[in-house]
Design an enzyme around this catalytic site. Structure first.
Site, PDB file in Angstrom:
ATOM      1  N   CYS A   9       0.827  -1.191  -0.038  1.00  0.00           N
ATOM      2  CA  CYS A   9      -0.078  -0.028  -0.021  1.00  0.00           C
ATOM      3  C   CYS A   9       0.798   1.718   0.067  1.00  0.00           C
ATOM      4  CB  CYS A   9      -0.796   0.032   1.218  1.00  0.00           C
ATOM      5  SG  CYS A   9      -2.006  -1.647   1.516  1.00  0.00           S
TER       6      CYS A   9
ATOM      7  N   THR B 294     -10.990 -24.118   2.227  1.00  0.00           N
ATOM      8  CA  THR B 294     -11.136 -24.362   0.909  1.00  0.00           C
ATOM      9  C   THR B 294     -12.209 -25.626   1.002  1.00  0.00           C
ATOM     10  OG1 THR B 294      -9.491 -25.653   0.353  1.00  0.00           O
ATOM     11  CG2 THR B 294      -9.212 -23.464  -0.221  1.00  0.00           C
TER      12      THR B 294
ATOM     13  N   TYR C 159      -6.229 -23.975   3.261  1.00  0.00           N
ATOM     14  CA  TYR C 159      -6.965 -22.785   3.705  1.00  0.00           C
ATOM     15  C   TYR C 159      -6.717 -21.778   2.664  1.00  0.00           C
ATOM     16  CZ  TYR C 159      -8.025 -24.912   8.295  1.00  0.00           C
ATOM     17  OH  TYR C 159      -8.444 -25.649   9.056  1.00  0.00           O
TER      18      TYR C 159
ATOM     19  N   TYR D 275     -14.847  14.954  21.183  1.00  0.00           N
ATOM     20  CA  TYR D 275     -15.211  16.123  20.812  1.00  0.00           C
ATOM     21  C   TYR D 275     -14.224  17.148  21.669  1.00  0.00           C
ATOM     22  CZ  TYR D 275     -16.803  20.936  20.541  1.00  0.00           C
ATOM     23  OH  TYR D 275     -16.735  22.376  20.498  1.00  0.00           O
TER      24      TYR D 275
ATOM     25  N   LYS E 265     -22.035  18.365  17.791  1.00  0.00           N
ATOM     26  CA  LYS E 265     -22.612  17.464  17.029  1.00  0.00           C
ATOM     27  C   LYS E 265     -21.865  16.901  15.983  1.00  0.00           C
ATOM     28  CE  LYS E 265     -26.939  19.773  17.824  1.00  0.00           C
ATOM     29  NZ  LYS E 265     -28.102  21.036  17.311  1.00  0.00           N
TER      30      LYS E 265
HETATM   31  P1  FAD Z   1      -0.285 -10.091  -1.569  1.00  0.00           P
HETATM   32  O1  FAD Z   1       0.047  -9.358  -0.520  1.00  0.00           O
HETATM   33  O2  FAD Z   1      -0.316  -9.629  -3.163  1.00  0.00           O
HETATM   34  O3  FAD Z   1       0.673 -11.301  -1.757  1.00  0.00           O
HETATM   35  C1  FAD Z   1       0.716 -12.369  -2.397  1.00  0.00           C
HETATM   36  C2  FAD Z   1       2.074 -12.914  -2.583  1.00  0.00           C
HETATM   37  O4  FAD Z   1       2.065 -14.177  -3.093  1.00  0.00           O
HETATM   38  C3  FAD Z   1       2.773 -12.290  -3.854  1.00  0.00           C
HETATM   39  O5  FAD Z   1       3.852 -11.341  -3.248  1.00  0.00           O
HETATM   40  C4  FAD Z   1       3.050 -13.158  -4.908  1.00  0.00           C
HETATM   41  O6  FAD Z   1       4.323 -13.086  -5.424  1.00  0.00           O
HETATM   42  C5  FAD Z   1       3.027 -14.348  -3.960  1.00  0.00           C
HETATM   43  N1  FAD Z   1       2.779 -15.532  -4.637  1.00  0.00           N
HETATM   44  C6  FAD Z   1       1.541 -15.871  -5.732  1.00  0.00           C
HETATM   45  N2  FAD Z   1       1.561 -17.187  -6.109  1.00  0.00           N
HETATM   46  C7  FAD Z   1       2.708 -17.697  -5.784  1.00  0.00           C
HETATM   47  C8  FAD Z   1       3.079 -18.949  -5.851  1.00  0.00           C
HETATM   48  N3  FAD Z   1       2.501 -19.962  -6.480  1.00  0.00           N
HETATM   49  N4  FAD Z   1       4.256 -19.257  -5.201  1.00  0.00           N
HETATM   50  C9  FAD Z   1       4.822 -18.600  -4.443  1.00  0.00           C
HETATM   51  N5  FAD Z   1       4.459 -17.330  -4.261  1.00  0.00           N
HETATM   52  C10 FAD Z   1       3.316 -16.719  -4.894  1.00  0.00           C
HETATM   53  N6  FAD Z   1      -5.237  -2.248   0.191  1.00  0.00           N
HETATM   54  C11 FAD Z   1      -5.972  -1.599   1.074  1.00  0.00           C
HETATM   55  O7  FAD Z   1      -6.697  -1.972   1.916  1.00  0.00           O
HETATM   56  N7  FAD Z   1      -5.401  -0.248   1.355  1.00  0.00           N
HETATM   57  C12 FAD Z   1      -4.584   0.295   0.449  1.00  0.00           C
HETATM   58  O8  FAD Z   1      -4.351   1.439   0.684  1.00  0.00           O
HETATM   59  C13 FAD Z   1      -3.914  -0.299  -0.611  1.00  0.00           C
HETATM   60  N8  FAD Z   1      -3.040   0.150  -1.490  1.00  0.00           N
HETATM   61  C14 FAD Z   1      -2.369  -0.808  -2.272  1.00  0.00           C
HETATM   62  C15 FAD Z   1      -1.539  -0.227  -3.157  1.00  0.00           C
HETATM   63  C16 FAD Z   1      -0.821  -1.026  -4.127  1.00  0.00           C
HETATM   64  C17 FAD Z   1      -0.062  -0.483  -4.983  1.00  0.00           C
HETATM   65  C18 FAD Z   1      -0.995  -2.258  -4.271  1.00  0.00           C
HETATM   66  C19 FAD Z   1      -0.568  -3.245  -5.248  1.00  0.00           C
HETATM   67  C20 FAD Z   1      -2.141  -2.725  -3.497  1.00  0.00           C
HETATM   68  C21 FAD Z   1      -2.919  -2.236  -2.447  1.00  0.00           C
HETATM   69  N9  FAD Z   1      -3.883  -2.773  -1.607  1.00  0.00           N
HETATM   70  C22 FAD Z   1      -4.334  -1.846  -0.457  1.00  0.00           C
HETATM   71  C23 FAD Z   1      -4.002  -4.045  -1.709  1.00  0.00           C
HETATM   72  C24 FAD Z   1      -3.568  -4.820  -0.637  1.00  0.00           C
HETATM   73  O9  FAD Z   1      -2.121  -4.716  -0.722  1.00  0.00           O
HETATM   74  C25 FAD Z   1      -3.883  -6.339  -0.999  1.00  0.00           C
HETATM   75  O10 FAD Z   1      -5.188  -6.346  -0.803  1.00  0.00           O
HETATM   76  C26 FAD Z   1      -3.242  -7.319  -0.043  1.00  0.00           C
HETATM   77  O11 FAD Z   1      -1.808  -7.096  -0.329  1.00  0.00           O
HETATM   78  C27 FAD Z   1      -3.701  -8.698  -0.367  1.00  0.00           C
HETATM   79  O12 FAD Z   1      -2.997  -9.594   0.249  1.00  0.00           O
HETATM   80  P2  FAD Z   1      -2.593 -10.901  -0.177  1.00  0.00           P
HETATM   81  O13 FAD Z   1      -1.627 -11.695   0.730  1.00  0.00           O
HETATM   82  O14 FAD Z   1      -3.831 -11.684  -0.555  1.00  0.00           O
HETATM   83  O15 FAD Z   1      -1.825 -10.814  -1.355  1.00  0.00           O
END
Ligand code: FAD
Length: 842
Positions: free
Chosen positions: A46, A277, A283, A430, A438
């Site tokens: 983020c 799942t 999971y 407040y 309010k």
């Molecule tokens: P990720 O954090 O994306 O992690 C997944 C990881 O799994 C990745 O690094 C990937 O390389 C790895 N991966 C995938 N498949 C494999 C595999 N087969 N083997 C090994 N590794 C693998 N959300 C907010 O709520 N507020 C914000 O301000 C916000 N800003 C954001 C800004 C940006 C630029 C981005 C890109 C996202 C932002 N988000 C924000 C979204 C937030 O970052 C995601 O919702 C969150 O990171 C999701 O977590 P995750 O673990 O599902 O995925």
């Protein structure tokens, strides 16, 4: 024994790293292996745009954890640059590929957590793989964008997609001095929110120099010299030195799908309330999973960091026998767009409509904290609730300050199943620098509770736009406020004069009552209701009207207005010469007053400005500082219609600073009648007369002339429409009128259309079908019909003059014309034309 489990995690960022540390906190004995395809783990995705923009200067601050530090503290076996390529569910094994060594190996598990996230969408448009096109998901992407900026020093960029990543990247690139064209397919950015809440964001983007292209898609990219040519659906080619693709993300489900795990209709992994799942040992969490919307129960994909982290904790709990439950996602989100924040929680109005759920809404525009304490900003807040029970369904807000706090309170209210009555009762922190006795949340609760309890009936902008002849629009603002703009056709009686002037209002019509933000309209409705009038208050008042009709954004500066750009900090009021206000113009000016209206809600700033301008001499100037974002538009419109000179208009830290020089001649505002008969919108009060000769009796041309006339009247112009020859037909009564005519006159009468409703189109008439079609489209799009536009014009004081000579030639008698039409000759027309600035022949 249970604690000696071997748990594998796929993905090492938000969900993966959270799950790993929670697992360790629950068990010192478990074997935990975390696979991450990339180089970094647990980084602040983020925060990536803020490093590109320079706000987070130190790149290392984004690397929340390193593999070494995480291993030291949590004893987790972290394998970066390792991709899990297959799951063998039978054997409870995964196949991992070491991306550096190029080797594959297997690893067994007792439990497996998938947190692979979501990948940026790259649609198959021509040239998508050209150089200079970037997406942003991880540290490597960020480094690539930074390297391109540093090496190639791009001057122009195109950002495709106006979601939060696109918006944050737009701001980041502007901070790096790059010109940005932001292309968005929808008619609004931040698509999850409703359009009127986002309208100030559009205005803010444009104000920050962003070339915003809404309703536009990218058709293709082509490398051209060092840069790129981006083809838009509008047919234009935009040149760019770099492109950021931020069209959305798609859950990474290949691994899960190949293993036969259930994928939902949203194309994300299906999990139960324990984040399990369809395989009890596997999971899944984060951006890759399908969730249920907390309010509607509808399956959705809501990729946000908060849910990913909470779900990871829940998966870890369940692996160690703690039956924690994930209770759906409500989509609480916030985005910073330059000086504004826009946030939401729960259902938007669009989503409620899609889900076919009953709802009512209110709009309010309170200050972020006590108005008398410096630095308050206006918040525009929309609350959606069940019309019967008052249960809160959604909330959205936009403003320069205090948006996060209100959205968070509403988020908790939705989680707790609270009603609007509960909001009214909340005891919130407040003190003047932080809130009001309010609080905006209480206030939203009061307003909505009044609606649920039937204390006031409200209407919305759509009702006003489709007002019928049985309805009249009453605006209870002051005449000075009306000069900043008003709903066409509205009758103006200021609230404080209302009791004395009730007789001027039609009792046989429903009154749609408007003020600036909805409060005075409510008070007026209470008065009117008790005097036997039927009325409804326009929720959110004229401010919401402007946001809904899109009049806030993208307006060109009114002609003759001088605007210099904001080049720095605006001085605080009373801090003479203390700031870097663009001072060229100020130097030669005699700025005799400085007003701090920053804490005042609309219309406070404009009223203060008027009072100050009234009190100074012609040629002298006033500087005013306001926190209300609408003031930027208001002050320009007010100066335009009063004749005072807007010498400077700038913004800093979310505040608007304007310098206004008093006109030498008596301003139009000074000539406003304080009392008297009901003043219809700006009728007869403007110095800018406009005349129109309506020669044509064709529907489209008549429509155009009345749309222009109504618009001009609403902008404070005195409008005279002179109807001659075929144009006279526009003014004919629809019914047959028994008047004496000779044979030729009778023949003319038969052949010509009787009145506005029977006119034909100038083109594509198609035996009457064209006119019917255009009328249908106008109805659908809430555009007033020609008879309604004529009524509105009359109410706005537009003079309708029938050419006496043409009437005589064509045998049209006075009795055949609609009410409110004057007869006149060429001299009368020329007199009006000479006193005006615009003279059209239609
Ligand atoms: P990720 O954090 O994306 O992690 C997944 C990881 O799994 C990745 O690094 C990937 O390389 C790895 N991966 C995938 N498949 C494999 C595999 N087969 N083997 C090994 N590794 C693998 N959300 C907010 O709520 N507020 C914000 O301000 C916000 N800003 C954001 C800004 C940006 C630029 C981005 C890109 C996202 C932002 N988000 C924000 C979204 C937030 O970052 C995601 O919702 C969150 O990171 C999701 O977590 P995750 O673990 O599902 O995925």
């Amino acid at each position: 024994m249970a604690d000696r489990k071997k748990i594998l995690i796929v993905g090492g960022v938000a969900g993966g790293a959270s799950a790993a540390t929670r697992l360790r906190r629950l068990s010192e004995d478990a074997e935990i292996v975390m696979f991450e395809r990339g180089e970094h783990i647990s980084f602040a995705n983020c925060g990536l745009p803020y490093h590109i923009g320079g706000t987070i200067a130190d790149r290392e601050r984004l690397l929340v954890q390193t593999p070494e530090a995480m291993h030291k503290r949590y004893r987790i076996d972290i394998r970066t640059r390792t991709e899990v390529v297959r799951i063998d569910r039978e054997k409870r094994q995964v196949v991992a590929r070491d991306l550096q060594a190029g080797k594959e190996y297997t690893e067994s598990y007792d439990a497996l957590i998938l947190s692979p996230g979501a990948a940026p969408v790259r649609p198959p448009i021509p040239g998508i793989d050209s150089r200079g096109i970037f997406t942003l998901r991880n540290v490597a992407d960020m480094d690539a964008i930074n390297a391109a900026i540093e090496q190639h020093k791009p001057r122009r960029a195109v950002v495709v997609g106006g979601g939060y990543i696109g918006l944050e990247m737009t701001e980041a690139l502007r901070q790096r001095g790059i010109d940005v064209t932001l292309v968005e397919l929808a008619e609004q950015v931040f698509i999850a929110a409703d359009p009127e809440i986002v309208e100030p964001v559009h205005q803010e983007l444009r104000r920050q120099g962003v070339d915003l292209r809404l309703g536009t898609s990218v058709q293709g990219f082509a490398e051209q010299g060092e840069g790129l040519s981006v083809s838009l659906s509008s047919g234009e080619q935009v040149q760019a030195d770099m492109v950021i693709l931020s069209i959305g993300v798609r859950p990474e489900t290949k691994l899960a799908a190949d293993a036969g795990l259930e994928i939902g209709k949203t194309r994300a992994i299906v999990v139960d309330e324990h984040m399990r799942t369809c395989d009890q040992a596997i999971y899944a969490v984060g951006d890759a999973v399908q969730v249920r919307n907390f309010v509607s129960g509808i399956e959705s994909v809501i990729p946000l960091a908060g849910p990913a982290n909470r779900q990871a904790r829940i998966a870890a709990d369940n692996i160690f026998g703690r039956p924690s439950v994930y209770r759906d996602t409500q989509g609480t989100a916030i985005c910073k767009v330059f000086d504004l924040a826009v946030g939401m929680t729960g259902m938007s109005e669009k989503a409620l409509q899609r889900a076919d759920m009953p709802y009512e809404k209110v709009h309010i525009h309170p200050a972020s904290h006590a108005g008398y304490y410096p630095g308050a900003h206006q918040i525009s807040l929309k609350l959606l609730f069940d019309p019967t029970t008052g249960k809160v369904l959604g909330g959205q807000a936009v403003g320069a300050d205090g948006v996060d706090k209100r959205i968070d309170v509403l988020a908790v209210a939705i989680r707790a199943g609270l009603s609007v009555h509960d909001l009214a009762e909340q005891e919130l922190s407040y003190a003047p620098p932080y809130g009001s006795a309010k609080d905006p949340v209480n206030y939203a609760g009061f307003v909505a509770a009044n609606v649920v309890d039937g204390d006031v009936k409200i209407c919305h902008v759509a009702d006003v736009l489709s007002a019928t002849p049985d309805q009249a629009i009453l605006d209870v603002r002051t005449p000075a406020e009306m000069q900043t703009g008003a709903i066409p056709g509205s009758i103006n009686i200021p609230l404080d004069d209302l009791r004395e002037r009730l007789a001027e209002l039609p009792k046989d019509k429903e009154l749609l009552v408007s003020c600036q933000v909805g409060l005075r309209g409510y008070l007026a409705c209470r008065i009117l209701d008790q005097h036997g009038y039927t009325c409804r208050n326009l929720s959110g008042g004229y401010k919401t009207y402007m946001a809904v009709t899109g009049m806030m954004g993208g307006d060109e500066p009114p002609a003759g207005r001088e605007v210099t750009s904001d080049t720095g900090e605006a001085p605080l009021v009373g801090e003479k010469g203390g700031g870097a206000m663009p001072a060229e113009s100020e130097k030669s000016l005699d700025v005799v007053r400085r007003i701090d209206a920053s804490g005042l809600q609309c219309p406070g700033p404009i009223m203060q400005l008027k009072g100050a301008v009234d009190a100074i001499e012609p040629g002298q100037a006033v500087q005013v500082l306001a926190g209300d974002p609408g003031f930027e538009r208001d002050v320009a419109a007010w100066c335009n219609s009063t004749g005072h000179r807007l010498v400077d208009l700038g913004r800093s830290n979310g505040h608007i600073s304007a310098i206004v020089q008093k006109n030498g001649v008596q301003a139009a505002a000074d000539r406003l009648p304080a009392t008297g008969t009901a003043t219809q919108v700006e009728a007869g009060i403007s110095k800018k007369n406009k005349t129109m000769v309506v020669f044509s009796g064709e529907l489209d041309k008549a429509l155009a002339s009345f749309i222009i006339a109504n618009g001009a009247a609403a902008m404070g112009s005195k409008v005279t429409m002179f109807f001659t020859f075929w144009g006279l037909n526009v003014l004919r009564r629809p019914e047959k009128v028994g008047v004496a005519k000779n044979l030729v006159e009778r023949m003319f009468g038969w052949m010509m259309p009787r009145g506005a409703d029977r006119l034909k189109l100038s083109k594509m008439h198609m035996g009457g079908a064209g006119a019917a079609m255009i009328k249908g489209i106008m109805r659908k799009k809430n555009v007033q019909s020609l008879p309604e536009l004529i009524e509105a014009a009359k109410k706005s004081g537009v003079r309708l003059v029938a050419c006496a000579m043409s009437m005589d030639l064509m045998g049209i008698k006075r009795e055949e014309l609609i009410d409110g039409v004057e007869e006149g000759g060429v001299a009368m027309y020329l007199d009006s034309a000479e006193s005006g600035t615009v003279n059209l022949f239609i």
